[in-house]
Motif scaffolding. Structure first.
Motif, PDB file in Angstrom:
ATOM      1  N   MET A 101       0.860  -1.172   0.000  1.00  0.00           N
ATOM      2  CA  MET A 101       0.000   0.000   0.000  1.00  0.00           C
ATOM      3  C   MET A 101       0.907   1.236   0.000  1.00  0.00           C
ATOM      4  O   MET A 101       1.929   1.261   0.664  1.00  0.00           O
ATOM      5  N   VAL A 102       0.519   2.239  -0.731  1.00  0.00           N
ATOM      6  CA  VAL A 102       1.294   3.466  -0.835  1.00  0.00           C
ATOM      7  C   VAL A 102       1.077   4.303   0.422  1.00  0.00           C
ATOM      8  O   VAL A 102      -0.068   4.542   0.808  1.00  0.00           O
ATOM      9  N   PRO A 103       2.139   4.740   1.080  1.00  0.00           N
ATOM     10  CA  PRO A 103       1.966   5.603   2.249  1.00  0.00           C
ATOM     11  C   PRO A 103       1.324   6.932   1.839  1.00  0.00           C
ATOM     12  O   PRO A 103       1.609   7.466   0.769  1.00  0.00           O
ATOM     13  N   THR A 104       0.454   7.432   2.675  1.00  0.00           N
ATOM     14  CA  THR A 104      -0.230   8.693   2.378  1.00  0.00           C
ATOM     15  C   THR A 104      -0.050   9.675   3.526  1.00  0.00           C
ATOM     16  O   THR A 104       0.270   9.293   4.646  1.00  0.00           O
ATOM     17  N   VAL A 105      -0.255  10.925   3.195  1.00  0.00           N
ATOM     18  CA  VAL A 105      -0.247  11.991   4.193  1.00  0.00           C
ATOM     19  C   VAL A 105      -1.548  12.769   4.056  1.00  0.00           C
ATOM     20  O   VAL A 105      -2.044  12.961   2.949  1.00  0.00           O
ATOM     21  N   PRO A 106      -2.131  13.206   5.174  1.00  0.00           N
ATOM     22  CA  PRO A 106      -3.359  13.998   5.074  1.00  0.00           C
ATOM     23  C   PRO A 106      -3.043  15.418   4.626  1.00  0.00           C
ATOM     24  O   PRO A 106      -2.028  16.004   5.001  1.00  0.00           O
ATOM     25  N   ARG A 107      -3.915  15.975   3.806  1.00  0.00           N
ATOM     26  CA  ARG A 107      -3.759  17.366   3.364  1.00  0.00           C
ATOM     27  C   ARG A 107      -5.128  18.031   3.467  1.00  0.00           C
ATOM     28  O   ARG A 107      -6.128  17.502   2.977  1.00  0.00           O
ATOM     29  N   ALA A 150     -15.848  27.848   1.035  1.00  0.00           N
ATOM     30  CA  ALA A 150     -16.151  26.419   1.042  1.00  0.00           C
ATOM     31  C   ALA A 150     -15.699  25.818   2.374  1.00  0.00           C
ATOM     32  O   ALA A 150     -14.904  26.423   3.095  1.00  0.00           O
ATOM     33  N   ARG A 151     -16.243  24.655   2.667  1.00  0.00           N
ATOM     34  CA  ARG A 151     -15.833  23.957   3.880  1.00  0.00           C
ATOM     35  C   ARG A 151     -14.455  23.340   3.675  1.00  0.00           C
ATOM     36  O   ARG A 151     -14.107  22.962   2.555  1.00  0.00           O
ATOM     37  N   PRO A 152     -13.690  23.172   4.721  1.00  0.00           N
ATOM     38  CA  PRO A 152     -12.400  22.490   4.571  1.00  0.00           C
ATOM     39  C   PRO A 152     -12.617  21.015   4.230  1.00  0.00           C
ATOM     40  O   PRO A 152     -13.569  20.391   4.673  1.00  0.00           O
ATOM     41  N   THR A 153     -11.739  20.491   3.410  1.00  0.00           N
ATOM     42  CA  THR A 153     -11.820  19.105   2.969  1.00  0.00           C
ATOM     43  C   THR A 153     -10.497  18.410   3.254  1.00  0.00           C
ATOM     44  O   THR A 153      -9.443  18.905   2.860  1.00  0.00           O
ATOM     45  N   LEU A 154     -10.577  17.262   3.921  1.00  0.00           N
ATOM     46  CA  LEU A 154      -9.381  16.475   4.197  1.00  0.00           C
ATOM     47  C   LEU A 154      -9.211  15.435   3.103  1.00  0.00           C
ATOM     48  O   LEU A 154     -10.122  14.684   2.794  1.00  0.00           O
ATOM     49  N   ARG A 155      -8.034  15.416   2.506  1.00  0.00           N
ATOM     50  CA  ARG A 155      -7.737  14.450   1.448  1.00  0.00           C
ATOM     51  C   ARG A 155      -6.423  13.756   1.765  1.00  0.00           C
ATOM     52  O   ARG A 155      -5.522  14.364   2.330  1.00  0.00           O
ATOM     53  N   LEU A 156      -6.343  12.496   1.396  1.00  0.00           N
ATOM     54  CA  LEU A 156      -5.099  11.748   1.565  1.00  0.00           C
ATOM     55  C   LEU A 156      -4.322  11.795   0.262  1.00  0.00           C
ATOM     56  O   LEU A 156      -4.839  11.445  -0.797  1.00  0.00           O
ATOM     57  N   ARG A 157      -3.100  12.236   0.345  1.00  0.00           N
ATOM     58  CA  ARG A 157      -2.230  12.339  -0.826  1.00  0.00           C
ATOM     59  C   ARG A 157      -1.071  11.362  -0.678  1.00  0.00           C
ATOM     60  O   ARG A 157      -0.604  11.116   0.435  1.00  0.00           O
ATOM     61  N   PRO A 158      -0.570  10.801  -1.785  1.00  0.00           N
ATOM     62  CA  PRO A 158       0.577   9.896  -1.685  1.00  0.00           C
ATOM     63  C   PRO A 158       1.794  10.631  -1.137  1.00  0.00           C
ATOM     64  O   PRO A 158       2.042  11.786  -1.479  1.00  0.00           O
ATOM     65  N   ALA A 159       2.515   9.966  -0.254  1.00  0.00           N
ATOM     66  CA  ALA A 159       3.767  10.529   0.255  1.00  0.00           C
ATOM     67  C   ALA A 159       4.853  10.283  -0.790  1.00  0.00           C
ATOM     68  O   ALA A 159       5.007   9.179  -1.291  1.00  0.00           O
ATOM     69  N   GLY A 160       5.583  11.291  -1.127  1.00  0.00           N
ATOM     70  CA  GLY A 160       6.613  11.154  -2.146  1.00  0.00           C
ATOM     71  C   GLY A 160       5.996  11.111  -3.524  1.00  0.00           C
ATOM     72  O   GLY A 160       4.971  11.728  -3.788  1.00  0.00           O
ATOM     73  N   SER A 161       6.638  10.359  -4.411  1.00  0.00           N
ATOM     74  CA  SER A 161       6.114  10.238  -5.780  1.00  0.00           C
ATOM     75  C   SER A 161       6.146   8.776  -6.220  1.00  0.00           C
ATOM     76  O   SER A 161       6.981   8.377  -7.017  1.00  0.00           O
ATOM     77  N   PRO A 162       5.200   7.966  -5.711  1.00  0.00           N
ATOM     78  CA  PRO A 162       5.151   6.556  -6.126  1.00  0.00           C
ATOM     79  C   PRO A 162       4.672   6.441  -7.567  1.00  0.00           C
ATOM     80  O   PRO A 162       4.020   7.342  -8.091  1.00  0.00           O
ATOM     81  N   PRO A 163       4.984   5.313  -8.205  1.00  0.00           N
ATOM     82  CA  PRO A 163       4.515   5.102  -9.590  1.00  0.00           C
ATOM     83  C   PRO A 163       2.984   5.130  -9.660  1.00  0.00           C
ATOM     84  O   PRO A 163       2.294   4.816  -8.688  1.00  0.00           O
ATOM     85  N   ALA A 164       2.486   5.483 -10.824  1.00  0.00           N
ATOM     86  CA  ALA A 164       1.033   5.590 -11.018  1.00  0.00           C
ATOM     87  C   ALA A 164       0.326   4.262 -10.711  1.00  0.00           C
ATOM     88  O   ALA A 164      -0.748   4.255 -10.114  1.00  0.00           O
ATOM     89  N   ALA A 165       0.917   3.148 -11.112  1.00  0.00           N
ATOM     90  CA  ALA A 165       0.286   1.838 -10.862  1.00  0.00           C
ATOM     91  C   ALA A 165       0.136   1.595  -9.360  1.00  0.00           C
ATOM     92  O   ALA A 165      -0.894   1.083  -8.912  1.00  0.00           O
ATOM     93  N   ASP A 166       1.129   1.975  -8.566  1.00  0.00           N
ATOM     94  CA  ASP A 166       1.041   1.807  -7.113  1.00  0.00           C
ATOM     95  C   ASP A 166      -0.051   2.691  -6.519  1.00  0.00           C
ATOM     96  O   ASP A 166      -0.762   2.277  -5.605  1.00  0.00           O
ATOM     97  N   ALA A 191      -3.328   1.231  -4.587  1.00  0.00           N
ATOM     98  CA  ALA A 191      -3.609   1.705  -3.230  1.00  0.00           C
ATOM     99  C   ALA A 191      -5.008   2.300  -3.139  1.00  0.00           C
ATOM    100  O   ALA A 191      -5.726   2.073  -2.156  1.00  0.00           O
ATOM    101  N   ALA A 192      -5.421   3.051  -4.146  1.00  0.00           N
ATOM    102  CA  ALA A 192      -6.768   3.639  -4.140  1.00  0.00           C
ATOM    103  C   ALA A 192      -7.830   2.545  -4.186  1.00  0.00           C
ATOM    104  O   ALA A 192      -8.844   2.622  -3.481  1.00  0.00           O
ATOM    105  N   LEU A 193      -7.616   1.511  -5.002  1.00  0.00           N
ATOM    106  CA  LEU A 193      -8.565   0.395  -5.069  1.00  0.00           C
ATOM    107  C   LEU A 193      -8.625  -0.359  -3.739  1.00  0.00           C
ATOM    108  O   LEU A 193      -9.706  -0.737  -3.280  1.00  0.00           O
ATOM    109  N   ALA A 194      -7.477  -0.553  -3.122  1.00  0.00           N
ATOM    110  CA  ALA A 194      -7.452  -1.243  -1.827  1.00  0.00           C
ATOM    111  C   ALA A 194      -8.194  -0.432  -0.767  1.00  0.00           C
ATOM    112  O   ALA A 194      -8.969  -0.988   0.017  1.00  0.00           O
ATOM    113  N   ARG A 195      -7.986   0.874  -0.748  1.00  0.00           N
ATOM    114  CA  ARG A 195      -8.704   1.731   0.213  1.00  0.00           C
ATOM    115  C   ARG A 195     -10.206   1.684  -0.033  1.00  0.00           C
ATOM    116  O   ARG A 195     -11.004   1.610   0.903  1.00  0.00           O
ATOM    117  N   ALA A 196     -10.618   1.728  -1.308  1.00  0.00           N
ATOM    118  CA  ALA A 196     -12.042   1.679  -1.632  1.00  0.00           C
ATOM    119  C   ALA A 196     -12.647   0.341  -1.187  1.00  0.00           C
ATOM    120  O   ALA A 196     -13.757   0.308  -0.646  1.00  0.00           O
TER     121      ALA A 196
END
Length: 99
Positions: free
Chosen positions: A1-7, A14-30, A34-39
């Motif tokens: 799973m790709v490590p994420t950081v909250p942003r 608008a209301r504030p929105t919390l989103r998880l962003r990939p930490a660093g720059s992992p490959p697109a496939a990763d 990771a997004a499919l696994a989270r879903a």
């Protein structure tokens, strides 16, 4: 799973929105995996998990979310395949003379 950081995104008016962003720059496939696994984890932890069904049609290996009380199949084609199999079985029983 790709490590994420909250942003926190806070656009004007608008209301504030919390989103998880990939930490660093992992490959697109990763990132996609990771997004499919989270879903999948979110779905399995949520209330719709109780609606998950295995399709009972012959040779179908799919699962579906039962959205309607009368829904039995994952797709109309699976319903047709099941009805044809039942029809074929009834005709075969009638020819063999067995109940």
């Amino acid at each position: 799973m790709v490590p994420t950081v909250p942003r926190l995104s806070w656009e004007p008016d608008a209301r504030p929105t919390l989103r998880l962003r990939p930490a660093g720059s992992p490959p697109a496939a990763d990132r996609i995996i990771a997004a499919l696994a989270r879903a999948a984890l979110t779905f399995l932890d949520g209330p719709d998990r109780a609606k998950l069904r295995a399709c009972p049609a012959p040779r179908c290996v799919r699962y579906f979310v039962k959205d309607h009380a009368r829904q039995e199949w994952c797709a109309p084609a699976c319903g047709n395949r099941a009805r044809v199999a039942r029809h074929h079985e009834r005709r075969r029983e009638g020819r063999d003379g067995a109940p």
